[in-house]
Design a protein around this motif. Structure first.
Motif, PDB file in Angstrom:
ATOM      1  N   LYS A   1      11.109  13.644 -63.343  1.00 56.02           N
ATOM      2  CA  LYS A   1      10.073  13.409 -64.361  1.00 56.02           C
ATOM      3  C   LYS A   1      10.685  12.859 -65.636  1.00 56.02           C
ATOM      4  O   LYS A   1      10.136  11.951 -66.272  1.00 56.02           O
ATOM      5  N   ARG A   2      11.829  13.406 -66.035  1.00 57.16           N
ATOM      6  CA  ARG A   2      12.487  12.909 -67.252  1.00 57.16           C
ATOM      7  C   ARG A   2      12.884  11.452 -67.102  1.00 57.16           C
ATOM      8  O   ARG A   2      12.771  10.660 -68.044  1.00 57.16           O
TER       9      ARG A   2
ATOM     10  N   ASP B   1       9.680   9.327 -67.245  1.00 57.14           N
ATOM     11  CA  ASP B   1       9.169   9.190 -68.617  1.00 57.14           C
ATOM     12  C   ASP B   1       9.967   8.174 -69.426  1.00 57.14           C
ATOM     13  O   ASP B   1       9.474   7.632 -70.412  1.00 57.14           O
TER      14      ASP B   1
ATOM     15  N   MET C   1       3.952  11.061 -60.410  1.00 61.80           N
ATOM     16  CA  MET C   1       4.773  10.474 -61.478  1.00 61.80           C
ATOM     17  C   MET C   1       4.850   8.953 -61.421  1.00 61.80           C
ATOM     18  O   MET C   1       5.417   8.333 -62.323  1.00 61.80           O
TER      19      MET C   1
ATOM     20  N   HIS D   1      -1.004   2.373 -66.886  1.00 57.85           N
ATOM     21  CA  HIS D   1      -1.497   3.499 -66.091  1.00 57.85           C
ATOM     22  C   HIS D   1      -2.984   3.781 -66.285  1.00 57.85           C
ATOM     23  O   HIS D   1      -3.621   4.319 -65.412  1.00 57.85           O
TER      24      HIS D   1
ATOM     25  N   TYR E   1      -0.568   8.399 -77.110  1.00 61.16           N
ATOM     26  CA  TYR E   1       0.170   7.584 -76.137  1.00 61.16           C
ATOM     27  C   TYR E   1       1.302   6.821 -76.810  1.00 61.16           C
ATOM     28  O   TYR E   1       2.428   6.757 -76.308  1.00 61.16           O
TER      29      TYR E   1
ATOM     30  N   SER F   1       4.011   9.345 -78.053  1.00 61.00           N
ATOM     31  CA  SER F   1       4.716   9.974 -76.925  1.00 61.00           C
ATOM     32  C   SER F   1       5.747   9.043 -76.308  1.00 61.00           C
ATOM     33  O   SER F   1       6.626   9.492 -75.566  1.00 61.00           O
ATOM     34  N   ALA F   2       5.673   7.737 -76.623  1.00 51.44           N
ATOM     35  CA  ALA F   2       6.620   6.772 -76.064  1.00 51.44           C
ATOM     36  C   ALA F   2       7.977   6.820 -76.760  1.00 51.44           C
ATOM     37  O   ALA F   2       8.967   6.292 -76.241  1.00 51.44           O
TER      38      ALA F   2
ATOM     39  N   GLY G   1       7.324  12.813 -75.616  1.00 55.78           N
ATOM     40  CA  GLY G   1       6.339  13.372 -74.700  1.00 55.78           C
ATOM     41  C   GLY G   1       5.045  13.731 -75.399  1.00 55.78           C
ATOM     42  O   GLY G   1       4.952  13.724 -76.630  1.00 55.78           O
TER      43      GLY G   1
END
Length: 583
Positions: free
Chosen positions: A434-435, A438, A474, A512, A524, A527-528, A533
Motif C-alpha cells: 500500500k505504501r 500510494d 489498491m 481513479h 485529494y 494527500s498527494a 495520506g
C-alpha cells in the motif's frame, strides 16, 4: 561493501565471536524422540508414494517439495492426498519442535508441546494435532518435560554472563539481543530482569496467540528510551533488524544463527556505526545452529563477491551509477555537491555528471537518464545481473518504496513466491504494498517463482485474498514470472514502453475517480504530498483551513500540528518549494 571508500569512514571495527553452547542430555533425548516421530511420518508418506528424505535431511526446501507433490495429488482428486496433507502438517509441527529444542531452550519447547497437546485434546483441534497427541512417544516426551524445573539450555545463562560483563566494564553501553521467536524474547527478557538487568522487549505490532504486539507509539517510545539510556538492553525479534531507527550499540548478541545473509548483515549492522563493537553468536553444537552459521557465512561471502563484481563492471563503463536519493520523484535529482565529499570516488570512475546531478557511466549520449533505477540494496540480485546483460541503461539509488523505478510513473516491488507468503504471514505485506501504491502513479508487483499456493502451510484463499486486495483494492498491476531472468525481461519491456510513451499517451495521475466534491478535491490534493495520506490531509486542512496556508506554512508550523511528525513536515515543506524540471 564495508570496504568501499564511501562506506568505510562510517564503519568502525567490529569483532565477531562465536560462542559454542552444549546441548544438555535432556534436550538431546527430546531431539531423538522428535526425530523418531518424524521418521515414522516420513515413512508413512513414502508408503503413499511420495518422495521423502530422511529425518536428518528434512530441510524447508524438502518440506516444500513434499507439499508440492501433495497439492498436485489433491488437484488430481486423489483421496489419500488429504491424509498426506494432514501428515505433512504434523511433520511441520514436529520439525518446529526440533528447532526449539536445539536453538531456543527447554522452557520454550515445553510451552510449545503443551500447546500442541491442548490443541489435540480440543474438539476443534486439527486432525494433525489430535493424532500427534495420541502418539505414545509424544505423550512420553510431554511427561518428561513436566520434570524440567528450570531452563536447561545454557544460552540464557551465557547471555546474562555476556551482558553483565559488558555493563560491568562499560556501564553506558547499549546492547541489542536478537532472537527469532517472540516467546524467546519474552522469556529471555523476564529472565534477565529477574537477574537484575534492566531489559525491555521489542516486537512487532501484530498480536499473536497470547503475546500482544507493541503499538507504533510504544515502539517509538521504547527506542527513544533505549537511545537515551533509560535502559541498556533491548531484546528484539526480526522487527529490529531493518526499517526502524534502531540506535547503534556497543554489543549485539545473536541468540541463534540465521541462514539468511541479508538478516545476518542487518543484525550486525546494529553495532560499529559510531565506535567499535562486538558481535556474539550463540551456537548450539551439533545442531542447525551450526548449519545456519555456515550457510550465512558462505552466502555473505558470495554477496560481497557479487557486489565487488558489479562495482568492477560499473567502473569499466557497464552501469550507470547514481547518487543516493531519498526516493522516486523527490525533486529534480540535483545533488548538493558540497555535501557529498565521499561520493567523489564514484564520479571519478563514472566519467562525468549529467545535468540532473546523476553520475553517468556507459550511458548513451542521447539518453543520459537511466531507463531502470534499481534500489541499491538489490545490487547482488540475479535480476540486476540479467538487466546488465540485456544492455539496458540502468542505475542505482536508495529507493524509499519498491525495488525498481521506471521513469517517473512506475514503481516495481519484486517478491519471490516464498518471500510473498513469508511477508504475508510474518510481516505487513499489505501495508508494504500500500505504501508503494500510494507513492506511485503506476505501482507494479512482480511475483517470481512457481507454486505460490504451496510455499507455506496456509489456506490458498488467504493468498487469493491478498492478491485481490493488492490488485482490486489498491490498483496494483500484478505480474507472474518464473525466473530472475524472466523478471529482468519484463522490466526491460516496461522500461522501453515507458521510454517511448509520448505526452499525449500519458494518463493523468488523478484517474481513479471522475467526480469529487470540493472537500474531496482539497483532501485529494493535500494527500498527494509524500507520506501524507488522507488522514493527515484532513488534519492539515482542519488546522490551516486551505491549501494556500499549508503551502505557505513554515516547517516549524507544520511540525507543530498534532499528528504531523518531523519527517512528514519536512517532506511537505520541501515538496511545496521544489522546482519542476523537464528531464
Amino acid at each position: 561493501t564495508e570496504e568501499n571508500a564511501d562506506v568505510k569512514p562510517y564503519i568502525h571495527e567490529r569483532e565477531i565471536k562465536y560462542v559454542d553452547i552444549t546441548l544438555p542430555p535432556e534436550l538431546e533425548h527430546a531431539v531423538i524422540v522428535l526425530k523418531k516421530l518424524l521418521e515414522m511420518r516420513l515413512k508413512g508418506l513414502g508408503e503413499l508414494g511420495y518422495i521423502v528424505p530422511s529425518a536428518d535431511k528434512l530441510t524447508m526446501a524438502a518440506l516444500n517439495s513434499i507439499n508440492v507433490q501433495i497439492q498436485r495429488k489433491i488437484a488430481e482428486r486423489n483421496t489419500d492426498a488429504f491424509l498426506a496433507a494432514s501428515v505433512h502438517a504434523e511433520i511441520m509441527k514436529i520439525r518446529h519442535a526440533v528447532t526449539l529444542a536445539e536453538s531456543q531452550g527447554s522452557e520454550i519447547l515445553k510451552a510449545y508441546l503443551n500447546k500442541l497437546s491442548a490443541e489435540g485434546m480440543s474438539p476443534s483441534g486439527t486432525k494433525a494435532s489430535q493424532r500427534l497427541c495420541r502418539d505414545e512417544l509424544f505423550v512420553s516426551l510431554l511427561k518428561d518435560t513436566d520434570t524440567w524445573e528450570y531452563e536447561l539450555l545454557p544460552k540464557f545463562e551465557k547471555t546474562f554472563e555476556l551482558v553483565s560483563t559488558q555493563l560491568g566494564e562499560y556501564p553506558e553501553s547499549r546492547i541489542i539481543i536478537f532472537a527469532n521467536f517472540r516467546d524467546t524474547v519474552t522469556a529471555l527478557c523476564d529472565y534477565l530482569v529477574k537477574r537484575g538487568v534492566d531489559a525491555r522487549k521489542f516486537i512487532g505490532q501484530a498480536s499473536k496467540d497470547s503475546v500482544k504486539g507493541l503499538t507504533q507509539k510504544k515502539q517509538i517510545e521504547t527506542l527513544g528510551e533505549f537511545r537515551d539510556g533509560v535502559f541498556k538492553v533491548l531484546i528484539a525479534t526480526s522487527v529490529g533488524e531493518e526499517g526502524l531507527d534502531v540506535p547503534s550499540t556497543d554489543m549485539v548478541i545473536f541468540y541463534e544463527s540465521v541462514p539468511s545473509e541479508v538478516r545476518s548483515i542487518q543484525r550486525k549492522g546494529r553495532t560499529g556505526r559510531h565506535g567499535s563493537g562486538t558481535i556474539y553468536v550463540l551456537i548450539t553444537k551439533g545442531t542447525t545452529d551450526e548449519t545456519f552459521t555456515h550457510v550465512s557465512r558462505v552466502r555473505e561471502k558470495a554477496m560481497t563477491k557479487g557486489i565487488r563484481s558489479l562495482s568492477a563492471t560499473a567502473a569499466s563503463g557497464g552501469f550507470i551509477v547514481t547518487t543516493p536519493m531519498s526516493g522516486l520523484g523527490t525533486g529534480n535529482g540535483t545533488a548538493d555537491k558540497g555535501q557529498h565529499g565521499g561520493q567523489s570516488s564514484i564520479t571519478a570512475f563514472t566519467g562525468g555528471i549529467a545535468e540532473n546531478g546523476t553520475a553517468v557511466a556507459g550511458a548513451h549520449a542521447d539518453n543520459p537518464v537511466p531507463l531502470v533505477i534499481a534500489d541499491d540494496r538489490e545490487g547482488s540480485s540475479k535480476v540486476v545481473e540479467a538487466l546488465h546483460r540485456s544492455g539496458i541503461s540502468m542505475g542505482f539509488e536508495r529507493l524509499e518504496f519498491g525495488d525498481y523505478a521506471i521513469g517517473d510513473r512506475i514503481l516495481v516491488e519484486r517478491k519471490t513466491a516464498r518471500d510473498f507468503t513469508d511477508t504475508l504471514v510474518e510481516r505487513d505485506l499489505i501495508g508494504q504494498i500500500k505504501r508503494m501504491a500510494d507513492a506511485a502513479i503506476k505501482p507494479v508487483l512482480i511475483i517470481e517463482g512457481e507454486d505460490l499456493y504451496t510455499q507455506r502451510n496456509i489456506n490458498p484463499n488467504a493468498v487469493r485474498g491478498a492478491l485481490c486486495a493488492i490488485s482490486i483494492g489498491m490498483g496494483v498491476s500484478i505480474f507472474r514470472t518464473k525466473t530472475p531472468e524472466e523478471t529482468a525481461d519484463l522490466l526491460c519491456v516496461m522500461a522501453k514502453r515507458e521510454d517511448n510513451t509520448t505526452e499525449g499517451g500519458l494518463k493523468s495521475p488523478h484517474f481513479h475517480k471522475t467526480y469529487r466534491s470540493k472537500r474531496e478535491q482539497l483532501e485529494y490534493i493535500v494527500s498527494a504530498f509524500p507520506g501524507t495520506g488522507l488522514k493527515n490531509a484532513r488534519i492539515l486542512l482542519g488546522h490551516f483551513g486551505s491549501i494556500e496556508n499549508i503551502v505557505n506554512a513554515t516547517e516549524e508550523e507544520l511540525r507543530a500540528v498534532n499528528g504531523i511528525g518531523e519527517v512528514s513536515a519536512k517532506k511537505i515543506y520541501e515538496t511545496a518549494r521544489e522546482r519542476y524540471t523537464e528531464f
